[in-house]
Design a protein around this motif. Structure first.
Motif, PDB file in Angstrom:
ATOM      1  N   VAL A  93     -15.359  12.099 -16.547  1.00  0.00           N
ATOM      2  CA  VAL A  93     -14.775  12.878 -15.456  1.00  0.00           C
ATOM      3  C   VAL A  93     -14.690  12.030 -14.194  1.00  0.00           C
ATOM      4  O   VAL A  93     -13.668  12.025 -13.483  1.00  0.00           O
ATOM      5  N   LEU A  94     -15.763  11.293 -13.903  1.00  0.00           N
ATOM      6  CA  LEU A  94     -15.764  10.426 -12.722  1.00  0.00           C
ATOM      7  C   LEU A  94     -14.651   9.388 -12.818  1.00  0.00           C
ATOM      8  O   LEU A  94     -13.935   9.132 -11.835  1.00  0.00           O
ATOM      9  N   ALA A  95     -14.486   8.783 -13.994  1.00  0.00           N
ATOM     10  CA  ALA A  95     -13.444   7.770 -14.167  1.00  0.00           C
ATOM     11  C   ALA A  95     -12.065   8.364 -13.935  1.00  0.00           C
ATOM     12  O   ALA A  95     -11.211   7.763 -13.262  1.00  0.00           O
ATOM     13  N   LEU A  96     -11.799   9.568 -14.474  1.00  0.00           N
ATOM     14  CA  LEU A  96     -10.478  10.176 -14.303  1.00  0.00           C
ATOM     15  C   LEU A  96     -10.233  10.569 -12.851  1.00  0.00           C
ATOM     16  O   LEU A  96      -9.120  10.386 -12.326  1.00  0.00           O
ATOM     17  N   LEU A  97     -11.238  11.097 -12.175  1.00  0.00           N
ATOM     18  CA  LEU A  97     -11.058  11.442 -10.763  1.00  0.00           C
ATOM     19  C   LEU A  97     -10.771  10.199  -9.926  1.00  0.00           C
ATOM     20  O   LEU A  97      -9.960  10.239  -8.984  1.00  0.00           O
ATOM     21  N   MET A  98     -11.407   9.089 -10.257  1.00  0.00           N
ATOM     22  CA  MET A  98     -11.098   7.839  -9.565  1.00  0.00           C
ATOM     23  C   MET A  98      -9.666   7.396  -9.857  1.00  0.00           C
ATOM     24  O   MET A  98      -8.981   6.847  -8.978  1.00  0.00           O
ATOM     25  N   VAL A  99      -9.199   7.653 -11.087  1.00  0.00           N
ATOM     26  CA  VAL A  99      -7.796   7.350 -11.407  1.00  0.00           C
ATOM     27  C   VAL A  99      -6.873   8.173 -10.518  1.00  0.00           C
ATOM     28  O   VAL A  99      -5.858   7.671 -10.009  1.00  0.00           O
ATOM     29  N   PHE A 100      -7.191   9.458 -10.304  1.00  0.00           N
ATOM     30  CA  PHE A 100      -6.388  10.298  -9.416  1.00  0.00           C
ATOM     31  C   PHE A 100      -6.316   9.683  -8.014  1.00  0.00           C
ATOM     32  O   PHE A 100      -5.233   9.554  -7.418  1.00  0.00           O
ATOM     33  N   VAL A 101      -7.468   9.293  -7.491  1.00  0.00           N
ATOM     34  CA  VAL A 101      -7.509   8.737  -6.136  1.00  0.00           C
ATOM     35  C   VAL A 101      -6.718   7.438  -6.060  1.00  0.00           C
ATOM     36  O   VAL A 101      -5.906   7.226  -5.143  1.00  0.00           O
ATOM     37  N   LEU A 102      -6.934   6.555  -7.023  1.00  0.00           N
ATOM     38  CA  LEU A 102      -6.235   5.273  -7.001  1.00  0.00           C
ATOM     39  C   LEU A 102      -4.736   5.441  -7.208  1.00  0.00           C
ATOM     40  O   LEU A 102      -3.929   4.691  -6.636  1.00  0.00           O
ATOM     41  N   THR A 103      -4.335   6.410  -8.015  1.00  0.00           N
ATOM     42  CA  THR A 103      -2.900   6.659  -8.210  1.00  0.00           C
ATOM     43  C   THR A 103      -2.260   7.135  -6.914  1.00  0.00           C
ATOM     44  O   THR A 103      -1.171   6.675  -6.531  1.00  0.00           O
ATOM     45  N   ALA A 104      -2.911   8.068  -6.229  1.00  0.00           N
ATOM     46  CA  ALA A 104      -2.378   8.536  -4.949  1.00  0.00           C
ATOM     47  C   ALA A 104      -2.312   7.392  -3.941  1.00  0.00           C
ATOM     48  O   ALA A 104      -1.329   7.260  -3.185  1.00  0.00           O
ATOM     49  N   LEU A 105      -3.314   6.528  -3.923  1.00  0.00           N
ATOM     50  CA  LEU A 105      -3.312   5.381  -3.011  1.00  0.00           C
ATOM     51  C   LEU A 105      -2.193   4.409  -3.362  1.00  0.00           C
ATOM     52  O   LEU A 105      -1.509   3.878  -2.466  1.00  0.00           O
ATOM     53  N   THR A 106      -1.970   4.189  -4.643  1.00  0.00           N
ATOM     54  CA  THR A 106      -0.899   3.288  -5.075  1.00  0.00           C
ATOM     55  C   THR A 106       0.456   3.809  -4.631  1.00  0.00           C
ATOM     56  O   THR A 106       1.313   3.061  -4.127  1.00  0.00           O
ATOM     57  N   ILE A 107       0.688   5.103  -4.815  1.00  0.00           N
ATOM     58  CA  ILE A 107       1.973   5.695  -4.406  1.00  0.00           C
ATOM     59  C   ILE A 107       2.155   5.562  -2.899  1.00  0.00           C
ATOM     60  O   ILE A 107       3.244   5.221  -2.401  1.00  0.00           O
ATOM     61  N   TRP A 108       1.078   5.814  -2.148  1.00  0.00           N
ATOM     62  CA  TRP A 108       1.184   5.715  -0.693  1.00  0.00           C
ATOM     63  C   TRP A 108       1.483   4.281  -0.269  1.00  0.00           C
ATOM     64  O   TRP A 108       2.357   4.037   0.577  1.00  0.00           O
ATOM     65  N   LEU A 109       0.776   3.302  -0.834  1.00  0.00           N
ATOM     66  CA  LEU A 109       1.025   1.901  -0.491  1.00  0.00           C
ATOM     67  C   LEU A 109       2.449   1.501  -0.833  1.00  0.00           C
ATOM     68  O   LEU A 109       3.110   0.768  -0.086  1.00  0.00           O
ATOM     69  N   TRP A 110       2.946   1.977  -1.967  1.00  0.00           N
ATOM     70  CA  TRP A 110       4.298   1.611  -2.384  1.00  0.00           C
ATOM     71  C   TRP A 110       5.329   2.155  -1.410  1.00  0.00           C
ATOM     72  O   TRP A 110       6.328   1.499  -1.106  1.00  0.00           O
ATOM     73  N   GLN A 111       5.074   3.377  -0.912  1.00  0.00           N
ATOM     74  CA  GLN A 111       6.047   3.985  -0.005  1.00  0.00           C
ATOM     75  C   GLN A 111       5.990   3.370   1.396  1.00  0.00           C
ATOM     76  O   GLN A 111       7.027   3.093   2.002  1.00  0.00           O
ATOM     77  N   VAL A 112       4.781   3.154   1.930  1.00  0.00           N
ATOM     78  CA  VAL A 112       4.692   2.632   3.296  1.00  0.00           C
ATOM     79  C   VAL A 112       5.128   1.180   3.369  1.00  0.00           C
ATOM     80  O   VAL A 112       5.457   0.677   4.457  1.00  0.00           O
ATOM     81  N   SER A 113       5.132   0.478   2.234  1.00  0.00           N
ATOM     82  CA  SER A 113       5.561  -0.916   2.246  1.00  0.00           C
ATOM     83  C   SER A 113       7.035  -1.061   1.883  1.00  0.00           C
ATOM     84  O   SER A 113       7.515  -2.171   1.686  1.00  0.00           O
ATOM     85  N   SER A 114       7.748   0.080   1.784  1.00  0.00           N
ATOM     86  CA  SER A 114       9.181   0.014   1.490  1.00  0.00           C
ATOM     87  C   SER A 114       9.932  -0.462   2.726  1.00  0.00           C
ATOM     88  O   SER A 114       9.466  -0.331   3.856  1.00  0.00           O
ATOM     89  N   GLY A 115      11.096  -0.944   2.507  1.00  0.00           N
ATOM     90  CA  GLY A 115      11.910  -1.452   3.606  1.00  0.00           C
ATOM     91  C   GLY A 115      12.283  -2.902   3.360  1.00  0.00           C
ATOM     92  O   GLY A 115      12.398  -3.352   2.227  1.00  0.00           O
ATOM     93  N   GLU A 116      12.480  -3.652   4.467  1.00  0.00           N
ATOM     94  CA  GLU A 116      12.863  -5.047   4.312  1.00  0.00           C
ATOM     95  C   GLU A 116      11.726  -5.854   3.703  1.00  0.00           C
ATOM     96  O   GLU A 116      10.554  -5.530   3.841  1.00  0.00           O
TER      97      GLU A 116
END
Length: 688
Positions: free
Chosen positions: A497-520
């Motif tokens: 359960v701990l591993a999967l919850l960490m996957v949730f957190v890291l997935t959300a962080l990955t999506i956020w990093l991908w979006q904020v680094s969009s652009g030029e």
């Protein structure tokens, strides 16, 4: 006494009886044309006739003597019973000190079920007086009738017999020694005394030879390991009929040749009936709790496209249907392949994999984020694009169908269990055909709506409010993801359960990093994308931990709760179940799984209630529970013995006869108690 469908009367073979003698009377039922009553084992449905006697102290009554029955087909089911006139003989014993000249008064309450296309329970209060004298006197008006009835009573056939399952696992073969009475027969038919061991409508393959006589047929829903009684009905070449009572004991067969597997029409379900059951089960599956989140997505998609062209709506309906059907084909191929490799699996088998559970939970979590508006992905995946002509929109409808199948597999709807159980025992083309029928039923409501544009006029018009609805519909997706996290905890323990919850957190962080680094393309974007890739690597590592699973920890965690729960139920054990049956102890078996929402809903609504537990305790019913969350060959075998390949399965073993009765798949406290009370009445012997 006459009812609407039966004329009931008590008749006696003798006009005068002698004190100290035994004499015969009968409950005579003259049945309306086209209607029928039932034998001691009524078959797939019905109820045996019963007599409750009120007699003087000096008179005792024996049991009903049952003439051999006939098989009566009603659609896909078959019953055992009588038409025309049914005579139920009972022997009476009159005490020797009965005063000569004083008539014997017999009173009885008779109950029977009479059926045509509909069934009507009927009853009659009957009374009959028989004179007594120093010499017995036969009633000539009744002699022929009683003689004809006795000719249809099973005789004793002193032969040894044995039974065992055929190699396919769904057949039952009886083999008898070559008694002269059997070898001379033109054909045979077997009628078991107890319900559930033999499929009533199935064809019976008969082999009559000088070395052996055998009958092969489809087994019923119940397993058994004790001697079983029944009646062999002999059809002679001259058109006459005879019946013999036989008791079959477990043991190896002798010279019987290999039996051709019974498929198609010789199975307890024909292919046509299985397809209809699968189609109906698929439609009902849309209403099961596990499919609700996807129903929300489909409803939102339909509202979004309500004002678009009819052609585009139909294309989206077809794309969704193709996604559903393609997913069922993949499931079917996996089932066939894994079973051919010797795996013990069933419906919902993929949710026994911690990796699959984790992936589905992650997908639902990301889709919920998208619906909430936190990320800008997933709208096309779910078919929410505004342009129906856009190719991605059709892909979205296709994958919505895939998602519907993924979240539907933990559930078993009414009608679905027998159909899936039939499918997995058949050749590959039949298995795929039944699963496609199930998929068509799942897709049918949305497909019909998309092909009948007039129905969409009843839906609300699109507007700004739809954004709020979309955001609200994210919460069922979050709830489903949370439930899957709990399922994972049942499989691999708290570390998983701990591993999967960490996957949730890291997935959300990955999506956020991908979006904020969009652009030029610049240093910040490179840094953001590089960090996202590193995090994805961490996610992959955590998934490898989930694949390995911490089964020991899971067992330890569940064991801590087991000590408390053991006071409420007994963990399923086939050997212990057999022992309880042999002792005549009533048992209620619950086959469940943590990933089965239908199972959990039934446990919450009915099986965990104090009222039902008190009822079990009061009536001495042992509550036995099997957990199929992870693969368990013993539970898979038990499910297969009832022609099932999925959970939930609820089975009640009444006291005494041990014959199992399968309950509905949707339960309430009242449903369980009412069903058990009905079985108690059905299994209690007539009051003599």
């Amino acid at each position: 006494m006459a009812t609407d469908n039966v004329v009931a009367s008590l008749v006696s073979e003798q006009a005068v009886v002698v004190p100290g003698s035994r004499f015969s009377v009968a409950l005579q039922l003259d049945i309306r044309d086209g209607w029928h009553t039932y034998w001691r084992n009524p078959g797939d449905s019905g109820q045996a006739t019963a007599i409750a006697w009120t007699l003087p102290d000096s008179v005792s009554a024996g049991e009903i003597q049952w003439p051999f029955p006939e098989r009566q087909y009603v659609g896909p089911v078959a019953n055992y019973g009588y038409h025309g006139t049914a005579m139920h003989l009972v022997d009476m014993q009159l005490a020797a000190d009965w005063p000569i000249g004083e008539p014997v008064v017999l009173a009885a309450e008779a109950n029977w079920l009479v059926c045509e296309e509909e069934c009507i329970p009927e009853r009659a209060s009957l009374r009959f007086e028989i004179p007594t004298g120093a010499q017995a006197n036969i009633d000539p008006n009744q002699t022929a009738k009683f003689e004809q009835t006795r000719a249809t009573l099973p005789r004793t056939l002193a032969i040894e017999s044995a039974y065992q399952y055929a190699e396919t696992g769904d057949q039952l073969r009886f083999e008898f020694s070559p008694a002269q009475e059997l070898i001379q027969a033109e054909s045979l038919a077997y009628f078991p005394f107890e319900w559930g061991f033999v499929s009533a409508p199935a064809e019976q393959q008969v082999v009559i030879d000088s070395e052996f006589v055998s009958i092969t047929t489809q087994k019923g829903d119940l397993r058994f390991s004790t001697p079983m009684g029944g009646v062999l009905v002999i059809n002679d070449p001259d058109g006459g009929q005879r019946a013999y009572e036989v008791v079959s004991s477990p043991g190896p067969l002798g010279a019987s040749p290999p039996v051709t597997p019974l498929v198609g029409e010789t199975s307890s379900l024909s292919l046509g009936v299985a397809l209809l059951l699968a189609l109906a089960g698929g439609v009902i599956l849309n209403l099961m709790p596990c499919v609700f989140p996807v129903l929300f997505i489909k409803a939102l998609s339909l509202m979004s496209h309500a004002n678009d062209s009819a052609q585009h709506a139909r294309q989206h309906g077809l794309a969704y249907t193709v996604g559903v059907l393609a997913s069922f084909v993949v499931l079917g191929v996996l089932l066939i392949t894994l079973k051919a490799a010797g795996e013990q699996i069933g419906w919902g088998f993929q949710l026994q994999s911690p990796l699959f559970v984790s992936l589905v939970a992650l997908v639902l979590f990301v889709l919920a984020l998208s619906l909430s508006g936190f990320v800008e992905i997933g709208t096309r995946l779910m078919g929410l694009g505004s342009n129906l002509a856009n190719q991605a929109g059709y892909r979205g409808s296709f994958f919505t169908g895939v998602l519907a199948v993924v979240v539907a597999t933990p559930c078993t709807a009414p009608f679905m269990g027998p159909a899936v159980g039939f499918a997995v025992t058949q050749p590959a083309p039949v298995t795929i055909a039944v699963l496609l029928a199930l998929g068509l039923g799942l897709a049918l409501p949305y497909l019909v709506l998309s092909w009948v544009p007039a129905w969409t006029r009843w839906l609300p018009k699109p507007g700004v409010w739809m954004q709020r609805v979309q955001q609200f519909l994210a919460f069922p997706m979050y709830a489903t993801a949370v439930w899957l996290v709990w399922v994972l905890g049942q499989q691999v323990g708290i570390n998983g359960v701990l591993a999967l919850l960490m996957v949730f957190v890291l997935t959300a962080l990955t999506i956020w990093l991908w979006q904020v680094s969009s652009g030029e393309w610049n240093a910040w974007r490179m840094l953001g994308r590089f960090a996202a890739v590193l995090i994805i690597g961490g996610i992959v590592f955590l998934f490898t931990l989930l694949v390995q699973g911490d089964a020991g920890q899971a067992t330890q965690n569940m064991g801590a709760d087991e000590s408390e729960l053991s006071k409420e139920y007994v963990v399923f054990d086939a050997e212990q179940l057999s022992q309880l049956q042999a002792q005549g102890t009533p048992v209620f078996v619950n086959m469940t799984a943590a990933w089965c929402i239908t199972c959990l809903a039934n446990e919450k609504v009915a099986l965990s209630s104090a009222e039902l537990r008190d009822y079990f305790t009061e009536h001495g019913i042992v509550y036995m529970k099997g957990d199929w969350t992870n693969q368990d060959a013993a539970i898979t075998e038990y499910l297969a013995s009832f022609g099932r390949n999925s959970v939930p399965l609820y089975v009640y073993y009444p006291p005494g006869d041990g014959a199992a009765r399968v309950l509905p798949q949707l339960l309430t406290v009242a449903t369980v108690i009412e069903y058990i009370e009905r079985q108690k009445v059905a299994t209690e012997p007539p009051v003599l």
